[in-house]
Design an enzyme around this catalytic site. Structure first.
Site, mmCIF file in Angstrom:
data_model
loop_
_atom_site.group_PDB
_atom_site.id
_atom_site.type_symbol
_atom_site.label_atom_id
_atom_site.label_comp_id
_atom_site.label_asym_id
_atom_site.label_seq_id
_atom_site.Cartn_x
_atom_site.Cartn_y
_atom_site.Cartn_z
ATOM 1 N N SER A 77 18.475 -52.858 -21.112
ATOM 2 C CA SER A 77 19.657 -52.006 -21.198
ATOM 3 C C SER A 77 19.930 -51.767 -22.669
ATOM 4 O O SER A 77 20.039 -52.709 -23.447
ATOM 5 C CB SER A 77 20.841 -52.729 -20.557
ATOM 6 O OG SER A 77 22.022 -51.992 -20.734
ATOM 7 N N ALA A 128 20.842 -52.841 -29.927
ATOM 8 C CA ALA A 128 21.594 -54.009 -29.471
ATOM 9 C C ALA A 128 21.489 -53.887 -27.971
ATOM 10 O O ALA A 128 21.589 -52.794 -27.446
ATOM 11 C CB ALA A 128 23.030 -53.926 -29.908
ATOM 12 N N CYS A 129 21.211 -54.926 -27.270
ATOM 13 C CA CYS A 129 20.867 -54.658 -25.880
ATOM 14 C C CYS A 129 20.900 -55.886 -25.013
ATOM 15 O O CYS A 129 21.218 -56.967 -25.471
ATOM 16 C CB CYS A 129 19.441 -54.114 -25.789
ATOM 17 S SG CYS A 129 18.943 -53.128 -27.165
ATOM 18 N N GLY A 130 20.545 -55.647 -23.740
ATOM 19 C CA GLY A 130 20.382 -56.771 -22.826
ATOM 20 C C GLY A 130 19.000 -56.673 -22.208
ATOM 21 O O GLY A 130 18.497 -55.580 -21.980
#
Lengths: 279, 395, 518
Positions: B194, B23-25
């Site tokens: 990220s 799960a990220c940016g």
């Protein structure tokens, strides 16, 4: 070992370069007349929202937030009928669980706009992302331009609460998915002369509420179990009122908008899946 | 430099997970005219999306950063043990001509805890290979990378393209950026990620981007099709060693775009194809085309939520899954193209955009260098030319 | 009271009288006298001559030794007055010599023959499907709701290219190998006309057409009245070559060379002359009343290169427009055989596991030869990938696919699609009494006796089959959605979504599946 390549220049004193923390005196909040003005630059969302909440609970009614870059949950937990203006790009879940405030955004909104909203008004002078109005139960949302996927998913109605979600432009797939109540209006004003609504699976799983689309959609774009209905006087009165409000917020001519034809979509049944199970 | 505490998988992947969920940016920025700039803005954007990560991984990919070494493959290698470094440094001269090798410059003051040894080598394939087609040289390098990653324990090549580099590790991306001193590199594409893994503690090799040659992928989401994507790619010689599902996307890009010569829109139709009900409604030619593509490459359908930024020399591509379970915003300003998980991150870097929009699921957004810029950065032309010729040999 | 010969006795005794049987009846028929209204439906329905009406006593009388526990009478009795139960013979407890074993020896002593049986292996071998569990997505990956979001089950069977060849300027695609399109990854497996009735074939064909899948003619040829269903038919070319001529080969959309089947690997087939009626004779193109013998091997396939030759012969006959498949029983070196078959040019390999059913087979072979399909799929899929030839053909799995979870697990292990036969017959009424070889199926399924075959109305049969597949399709979609997958391509061969429960390390290794909890 030879030194090659970037990153290997002689050490400078200021080796942190642009990352060096600069402490700057800055006034985050000030009172101007009856309005609380907040400079949200660099402010964590918890701190920003605390400022709004505490002042709202203390009786302040008007807020202006500047330099918003992605702070989430603005307006959540306020539970008062206050007026909040947001300048910048608010983060996800703007007005989540909103219960009273009016929020006006002068910029684009991201995902989760008005998530499970109960009461209040949100006006976006721009576009919105995915799942706007997810599970909304009451209140109104007006989006000037386009919106993303799954807008109005699982919108509801309850007793006298009939939420309204208005999109000035077009929406993407799964519009009104699983809708149980409320009114969803899509105006298509951002579509060029030859362009069409591209949303697929509109109203899939719908078992309550009404979707109005200005312009037309093909049969294959409409979900199973959703029927086209003929607009009656009540519908037209609603559209007149809704579009009037839209134009008051964003400009434009209500009469021009109303000239086009509208599609009305309703569920065929309030129990769309009764037959698929064997007991 | 501290190092050598055992096999990465055993140490940092205590549950022996085959893959880690993400799960990220993510954020990418590119200058279409090939203007180069440092990594500061990428860091600012990803810092803005701090809440999308949890500090267990951050990484960058930058293109155009090694202009003096443009013709050489820049290998970035991480060593979890002294033996790994010894083994690799014995392997490399046997299979490559090494122009230069050194530790990747970094800032000890901002080091995340317990980093591995991080080295870079500018290499060229041996003369016999240099005489072959460029794509054969690439195949040679891929093969050698796979060998290092599978056979030399504790050694991982995490970047292997020309005139580009991946910088990643276990920490918030802004810290990783500081650690690698990315404000001193200048490139025309910067992509940053990220990470928020949910299954394991995270490990240095598990951060994004994943790369092979000059393909890099940053990925937000989880591939429920990983098991079959991976097995299909294994048939073509790609071995997944990074214990993270995103790895298959880099290899799929290399296979489809470089080796099979397929353009971006076809690759998007493979990874995020239209539904059969949509295909059935198309005209005959298009219908046939999509049917053929799905039948041939069905095992590379990427199922599960994803937003990816896939880049290679000259192009930055944003793509989401076909039911858009993960967000993406695209934007442009003059010659700059931006992609991000959240629009706010783009606004931090450029508050006054010409245009900001949200693409439909499965529809790629492509930023490309202008032909002039391609010349300046010596980026080779359309891959199709090489891919097509070599196709027979690749099999 | 026994009625020697019986009213409907069809067996004609030839030769000396049989040895006295030491076998008591296996089943007992109970009739509740209070409920029985003497309507004689049970008498008329029983095709095994196990009941008759005694007018003098005004009672339904039974010949228990003829009862096969097909439950026709039980289901059709309007007052639920009758019941079948096992004859409670008591043998001293003996784990080695179980009652079944004792009975079998007795029967062989009496007849000197090979004991025949029908349907699939009923022995207690491990069923791997029951030890595999599926995944579901939560938090890290949303599950997908098939009722509202698209869920794709469409599958193509046949060879696929290794590299996509596309002319970028014109959008034209390269060479396309012939493929079969299935709307769901389930097909009806081969059941020959002769082993089953024409009405069964009709029902299968109509159901396949409606659902958008295919059915398989089996080795008995294709009845002329069914040629209209050609577009959803796979025609089989077996060792006896019954009914095989060029029209037949071009009547369907694929040709399947039958090398073996799971119920009787390595041996041929035998349709007794009694079952070769006029219609069967015409369809198989053999004289009426003669035995239809299928040799064990194809006599033109003694080695793998011969198979390649036959495959290409069929391709020539069908102008290279139809996929040619090869069906084998799952045996010890299935992986190597399958690899050879694919390299010989077959467009698909059909693997039939230990549990595969049949109209007639020697019981000893049915119960002891072959391996479970789950293991065969896993090893064949793995081997083909290892050799880099997985794209060259599809894998179809059969033999004990009982429900939609079995379908999905078979696909997760590596199959492209499954064949079902037993479940299809059960949908049509079969009670798995295992007496198909007698030709007296009271449900009118595995017989060619016109008095019996008319008991199956093809239209109603089709409805039942379509219903079952509809239910399965919905269940598969729910399970896929639960795993966060919306397209069947993404579960095919994706062993990560399976976990084993209660399996040994070796078994997990062969299946290449981890244990639950890992």
């Amino acid at each position: 070992m030879m030194k090659h390549g970037p990153g290997t220049e002689d050490e400078e004193e200021d080796e942190d370069g642009p990352f060096k923390e600069r402490l700057v005196e800055r006034q985050v909040m000030r009172v101007v007349g009856d309005t609380i003005e907040v400079d949200a630059e660099g402010l964590q969302y918890r701190d920003l929202n605390l400022i709004i909440k505490q002042n709202a609970w203390a009786g302040r009614k008007r807020f202006k937030i500047f330099n918003v870059f992605g702070q989430r949950y603005i307006g959540t937990g306020v539970d008062r009928e206050v007026d909040i203006e947001v300048y910048g790009t608010p983060g996800n879940d703007l007005g989540a669980f909103l219960n009273g405030p009016t929020i006006r955004v002068f910029g684009n909104a991201q995902d989760g706009l008005g998530n499970t909203m109960n009461e209040g008004l949100i006006v976006i002078h721009g576009h919105a992302g995915d799942i706007a109005g997810y599970s909304i139960r009451g209140g109104r949302i007006f989006i000037k331009e386009d919106a993303g996927y799954r807008v109005g998913i699982h919108m509801k109605e309850y007793k006298e609460k009939v939420p309204l979600l208005v999109i000035g432009g077009t929406a993407q797939d799964f519009l009104g998915e699983y809708m149980a109540g409320g009114r969803l209006v899509v105006l298509g004003l951002t579509l060029g002369p030859e362009a069409h609504h591209r949303a697929n699976f509109i109203g899939t799983g719908m078992h309550g509420g009404v979707i109005y689309i200005r312009g037309d959609v093909a049969d294959h774009q409409v979900g199973e179990g959703v029927a086209r209905a003929v607009l009656d006087d009540k519908d037209r009165a609603l559209l007149d009122q809704v579009i009037g409000e839209y134009c008051r917020f964003f400009g434009g001519s209500k009469e021009e908008v109303l000239k086009a034809s509208f599609v009305k979509l309703m569920p065929m049944s309030s129990r769309p899946y009764g037959k698929i199970y064997a007991y | 430099m501290p190092g050598g505490k055992g096999h990465i998988a055993r140490r940092n992947n205590p549950y022996n997970q085959d893959k880690v969920s993400e799960a990220c940016g993510l954020f990418g920025m590119m200058s279409k005219t090939g203007k180069v700039f440092d990594g500061t803005n990428a860091i600012r954007a990803i810092t803005n999306m701090h809440d999308r990560g949890n500090g267990l991984g951050g990484g960058f990919a930058a293109y155009g950063i090694y202009p003096e070494f443009r013709e050489y493959y820049a290998l970035h290698v991480m060593y979890m043990s002294k033996e790994a470094k010894k083994g690799t440094e014995a392997f490399l001269p046997e299979h490559f001509k090494i122009i230069a090798g050194e530790e990747i410059p970094h800032d000890d003051k901002h080091a995340p805890p317990d980093p591995p040894q991080l080295w870079r080598y500018f290499v060229a394939p041996p003369r016999e290979v240099l005489n072959e087609e460029p794509t054969e040289q690439d195949n040679y390098v891929v093969q050698k990378i796979m060998e290092i990653n599978t056979k030399i324990e504790d050694a991982y090549v995490f970047s292997s393209g020309k005139d580009m580099g991946v910088f990643k590790g276990l920490g918030y991306p802004e810290d990783i950026g500081r650690f690698f001193r990315l404000h001193r590199y200048k490139g025309y594409i910067w992509v940053v990620h990220s990470r928020y893994p949910t299954n394991t503690q995270g490990w240095w090799g598990g951060a994004h981007p994943f790369s092979i040659l000059d393909w890099t992928v940053v990925h937000n989401g989880e591939l429920s099709s990983y098991g079959i994507n991976r097995r299909y790619l294994e048939m073509y010689g790609y071995h997944c060693t990074m214990h993270t599902d995103s790895e298959v996307m880099a290899y799929a890009a290399d296979l489809l775009m470089r080796k099979h010569g397929l353009p971006v829109n076809v690759v998007a139709s493979i990874m995020a194809p239209p539904f059969w009900e949509q295909i059935d409604r198309m005209d005959e030619k298009k219908r046939n085309f999509h049917k053929y593509i799905r039948m041939t490459y069905g095992s590379l359908l990427m199922n599960g939520p994803f937003t990816i930024i896939l880049s290679h020399s000259g192009e930055m591509i944003g793509l989401t899954d076909r039911i858009r379970l993960r967000p993406i915003t695209a934007a442009t300003k003059d010659d700059m193209v931006y992609l991000a998980s959240e629009e706010a991150a783009i606004r931090v870097v450029e508050p006054n955009l010409d245009r900001a929009w949200i693409p439909m699921g499965g529809e790629p957004v492509v930023g490309k260098l202008t032909p002039k810029a391609m010349e300046e950065h010596e980026v080779s032309g359309p891959r199709e030319a090489h891919g097509r010729k070599a196709r027979g040999k690749d099999l | 009271m026994k009625d020697p010969g019986g009213k409907k006795g069809k067996t004609k005794r030839v030769g000396p009288p049989p040895i006295k049987s030491y076998l008591p009846p296996e089943f007992m028929i109970d009739i509740d006298d209070a409920r029985c209204i003497r309507c004689e439906v049970c008498v008329r329905q029983c095709s095994y001559d196990a009941r008759y009406y005694d007018a003098a006593l005004d009672r339904i009388m039974t010949r228990d030794e003829n009862c096969v526990n097909c439950n026709r009478c039980v289901v059709f009795c309007p007052t639920q007055a009758t019941r079948i139960r096992y004859n409670p013979m008591t043998y001293r407890n003996n784990s080695n010599w179980r009652p079944e074993g004792i009975r079998t020896v007795l029967r062989q002593a009496e007849t000197g023959g090979v004991i025949l049986t029908g349907m699939g292996c009923d022995r207690d071998y491990r069923i791997y499907f029951d030890h595999l569990v599926l995944n579901a997505s939560q938090v890290t990956n949303p599950s997908i709701d098939p009722l509202r979001e698209p869920m794709e089950l469409r599958t193509y069977i046949g060879r696929k290219p290794d590299v996509g060849e596309i002319d970028l300027s014109s959008g034209e695609v390269g060479h396309e190998y012939p493929n079969l399109q299935l709307e769901i990854p389930v097909m009806f497996s081969a059941m020959s006309y002769g082993s089953v009735s024409l009405n069964v074939h009709k029902a299968l064909a109509m159901a396949a057409k409606q659902v958008g899948i295919l059915w398989n003619t089996g080795e008995g040829g294709l009845h002329p009245s069914l040629y209209e269903y050609g577009p959803c038919t796979i025609v089989q070319c077996a060792s006896g070559r019954f009914g095989v001529h060029s029209d037949y080969l071009n009547a369907g959309v694929a040709v399947e060379i039958k090398i073996g089947q799971g119920a009787k690997p390595g041996i041929g087939g035998h349709l007794p002359g009694e079952k070769v009626s006029k219609d069967v004779s015409e369809t198989r193109m053999i004289p009426e009343g003669t035995d239809a013998l299928s040799p064990a091997p194809h006599h033109d396939i003694y080695s793998i290169e011969d198979l390649a030759q036959l495959i290409h012969a069929l391709k020539e006959t069908t102008d290279w427009k139809r996929p040619i498949g090869v069906k084998i029983a799952a045996v010890h070196n299935s992986a190597a055989i399958a690899s050879g078959i694919i390299r010989a040019g077959a467009d698909y390999v059909a693997l039939d596991g230990l549990r595969g059913a049949t109209g007639a087979a020697p019981k000893i072979i049915r119960d002891n030869v072959g391996i479970p399909i789950e293991l065969a799929i896993a090893s064949v899929d793995h081997r083909l990938r290892e050799e880099g030839i997985r794209n060259r053909g599809s894998i179809i799995a059969s033999g004990g696919i009982r429900n939609s979870a079995d379908v999905l697990k078979a696909i997760a292990l590596g199959a492209d699609a499954v064949y079902i036969a037993t479940s299809a017959l059960i949908a049509l009424g079969c009670q798995v009494c295992q007496r198909c070889h007698t030709g007296k199926c009271a449900w009118g399924l595995t017989t060619t006796d016109p008095w019996l075959t008319k008991r199956l109305n093809p239209e109603i049969g089709k409805e039942r089959l379509v219903n079952m597949l509809k239910g399965w399709a919905m269940e598969i979609k729910e399970m896929l959605g639960g795993m966060g997958i919306n397209s069947i391509e993404s579960i095919r061969g994706n062993r990560f979504h399976l976990r084993g429960v209660g399996l040994t390390t070796e078994e997990l290794k062969v299946l290449n599946v981890r244990h639950a909890g890992e």
